[in-house]
Design an enzyme around this catalytic site. Structure first.
Site, PDB file in Angstrom:
ATOM      1  N   SER A 108       0.808  -1.222   0.000  1.00  0.00           N
ATOM      2  CA  SER A 108       0.000   0.000   0.000  1.00  0.00           C
ATOM      3  C   SER A 108       0.840   1.271   0.000  1.00  0.00           C
ATOM      4  O   SER A 108       1.980   1.306   0.462  1.00  0.00           O
ATOM      5  CB  SER A 108      -0.914   0.008   1.222  1.00  0.00           C
ATOM      6  N   GLN A 110       1.664   4.261   1.857  1.00  0.00           N
ATOM      7  CA  GLN A 110       1.577   4.337   3.310  1.00  0.00           C
ATOM      8  C   GLN A 110       2.653   5.246   3.871  1.00  0.00           C
ATOM      9  O   GLN A 110       3.592   5.656   3.191  1.00  0.00           O
ATOM     10  CB  GLN A 110       1.728   2.941   3.915  1.00  0.00           C
ATOM     11  N   HIS A 112       4.350   6.003   8.194  1.00  0.00           N
ATOM     12  CA  HIS A 112       4.297   5.606   9.597  1.00  0.00           C
ATOM     13  C   HIS A 112       4.390   6.847  10.487  1.00  0.00           C
ATOM     14  O   HIS A 112       5.197   7.739  10.220  1.00  0.00           O
ATOM     15  CB  HIS A 112       5.424   4.637   9.921  1.00  0.00           C
ATOM     16  N   LYS A 135       7.328   3.702  13.937  1.00  0.00           N
ATOM     17  CA  LYS A 135       7.678   2.529  13.150  1.00  0.00           C
ATOM     18  C   LYS A 135       8.628   2.889  12.002  1.00  0.00           C
ATOM     19  O   LYS A 135       8.330   2.661  10.834  1.00  0.00           O
ATOM     20  CB  LYS A 135       6.410   1.868  12.593  1.00  0.00           C
ATOM     21  N   GLU A 137      11.579   2.273   9.416  1.00  0.00           N
ATOM     22  CA  GLU A 137      11.949   1.017   8.757  1.00  0.00           C
ATOM     23  C   GLU A 137      13.169   1.230   7.867  1.00  0.00           C
ATOM     24  O   GLU A 137      13.402   2.329   7.371  1.00  0.00           O
ATOM     25  CB  GLU A 137      10.805   0.505   7.866  1.00  0.00           C
ATOM     26  N   HIS A 280       5.579   6.060   1.133  1.00  0.00           N
ATOM     27  CA  HIS A 280       6.329   5.014   0.452  1.00  0.00           C
ATOM     28  C   HIS A 280       5.426   3.839   0.109  1.00  0.00           C
ATOM     29  O   HIS A 280       4.305   3.720   0.609  1.00  0.00           O
ATOM     30  CB  HIS A 280       7.505   4.527   1.316  1.00  0.00           C
ATOM     31  N   ARG A 299      -2.542   4.146   5.751  1.00  0.00           N
ATOM     32  CA  ARG A 299      -2.621   3.784   4.338  1.00  0.00           C
ATOM     33  C   ARG A 299      -3.615   4.675   3.604  1.00  0.00           C
ATOM     34  O   ARG A 299      -4.571   5.169   4.196  1.00  0.00           O
ATOM     35  CB  ARG A 299      -3.047   2.318   4.179  1.00  0.00           C
ATOM     36  N   LYS A 305      -7.041  -2.898   2.592  1.00  0.00           N
ATOM     37  CA  LYS A 305      -7.130  -2.655   4.031  1.00  0.00           C
ATOM     38  C   LYS A 305      -7.709  -1.259   4.324  1.00  0.00           C
ATOM     39  O   LYS A 305      -7.957  -0.463   3.425  1.00  0.00           O
ATOM     40  CB  LYS A 305      -5.747  -2.798   4.670  1.00  0.00           C
TER      41      LYS A 305
END
Length: 427
Positions: A108, A110, A112, A135, A137, A280, A299, A305
């Site tokens: 997706s 998205q 964070h 979050k 990454e 991203h 998202r 979702k």
């Protein structure tokens, strides 16, 4: 007999629909290599391998006990194995989750949240944002890897607004002209004005009425398909990627995001760091990934979702930058030329790539003052440690937990060399 402080892990697989199927998946290849008795279904997606202590998918400690214990439970009983600095900063938990991803279709659009926004979202909507942590990454490519990351330079976006009339119709003439004016003046001239114009444009796009963007997307796909059928160049409309995403997510507003976000292509060993509020999406390829322990994802497209367009548009970092700036550099260790360190600007995790040349027969995985998880990508060796109950055979797919202040000696198979990745928390 003392509890081992170095031991193999058996790690859970996540079979998300976007994963590569069967042994085309790097995840399945690693699982099958580590355990020749493992059964791999050629029709099933093998999307993620989770190496860590997570409530919904915990690794198992392979220390000879039957049944094996969950890593999270083991760490709760032996918190000192995390290291004193990690204990002080994060309590008795491993602050990161280490993964392998094998991406067949796009994930997706998205971003964070940072810790402040995560706490707010968790308090308001715990069913969608299940914890109060950030979050960040990092992804390091194992194969050629493709993703979207961060906003393009405004000159590129302005060119798409000119060349893709369906995009311009959704953004609106007023917002499009505002962005074009900011692009003509240059981002360095008025960066705050550029970010403001970019926010307006992107928000107008993402808040488009479903019927309206559906019509414009259908027109765009039809136009690009006709051009491609005639052998015409569709690069001015990013045609190849548009048709690929539309085939995966027909009628999805996220298909238009490719005109705002950088397409980043990583070669094996290259990395992307995804900070808080960075838009991203992973598109395809295999990678290792490390992230802070959180399930918070906002998202807005390319997904079945829950989507939260308003929150996403409000939270994003609207600083444009070229795709080349999204490749995160690795630094060669001054102490060991085989070690390359990916050290992001967050305390939760650091990644290391260890490339041992075939000329080396004995190699020491050095002790750190924090717990770490070691993944073997290539090569074989016998590992010995005073903190292990017995010798360990390391092969492709092996995953080893190493407590703080412990080391492993690797006796390598002749003429092979090894490629390993190590996740840790260097404070």
């Amino acid at each position: 007999m003392a509890e081992p402080r170095v031991f193999p892990l058996r790690c859970p697989v996540r079979n998300y629909a976007w994963g590569q199927h069967g042994l085309r998946s790097a995840v399945a290849q690693l699982v099958a290599s580590a355990d020749p008795a493992a059964s791999i279904d050629p029709e099933r997606p093998y999307a993620e391998l989770w190496m860590g202590a997570h409530p919904s998918a915990d690794a198992e400690v392979l220390d000879g006990r039957d049944p094996p214990r969950a890593l999270g439970s083991w760490l709760a009983e032996h918190p000192a194995c995390l290291g004193h600095k990690v204990l002080d900063a994060f309590g008795g938990r491993l602050p990161f989750l280490f993964k392998v991803l094998s991406v067949r279709t796009a994930l997706s659009i998205q971003a964070h949240p940072n810790k402040e926004l995560a706490a707010k979202l968790h308090a308001q909507f715990p069913q969608h944002y299940p914890d109060a942590n950030h979050k960040p990454e990092m992804a390091i490519a194992l194969t050629p890897f493709e993703g979207l990351c961060g906003f393009r330079p405004v000159e590129e976006i302005a060119a798409f607004l000119r060349d893709v009339p369906e995009l311009r119709a959704l953004v609106g003439e007023v917002a499009a002209e505002q962005l074009e004016r900011s692009a003509s003046h240059g981002a360095s001239h008025d960066p705050r004005g550029v970010s403001a114009a970019l926010r307006v444009c992107f928000t107008c796009l993402m808040k488009s009425e479903k019927e309206t963007f559906g019509q414009q997307l259908s027109r765009l796909v039809e136009r690009i398909s006709q051009q491609a059928a005639k052998g015409q160049d569709t690069s001015a409309s990013n045609g190849d990627l548009l048709l690929r995403l539309h085939a995966q997510f027909p009628g999805d507003i996220g298909c238009f995001s490719i005109y705002f976000l950088n397409v980043v292509r990583l070669e094996p060993g290259e990395a992307m760091f995804l900070a808080a509020n960075e838009p991203h999406a992973y598109l395809q390829g295999d990678c290792v990934e490390c992230m802070a322990c959180s399930d918070n994802t906002v998202r807005a497209g390319l997904t079945p979702k829950f989507i939260d367009v308003l929150t996403l548009c409000e939270m994003l970092n609207y600083t444009p930058a070229p795709s080349s700036s999204k490749i995160f550099p690795a630094m060669q260790s001054p102490l060991d030329p085989s070690v390359f360190i990916y050290d992001p600007p967050v305390p939760d995790f650091t990644l290391m790539k260890i490339e041992i040349p075939s000329s080396i027969k004995l190699y020491l995985i050095s002790a750190l003052d924090c717990a770490s998880i070691l993944l073997v990508i290539q090569g074989t060796a016998v590992g010995t440690s005073t903190a292990a109950t017995s010798e360990m055979t390391l092969r492709r797919g092996s995953v080893i937990f190493i407590s703080a202040n412990e080391s492993i000696s690797l006796h390598l198979t002749p003429s092979e060399g090894m490629l390993l990745f190590r996740a840790c928390c260097l404070l």
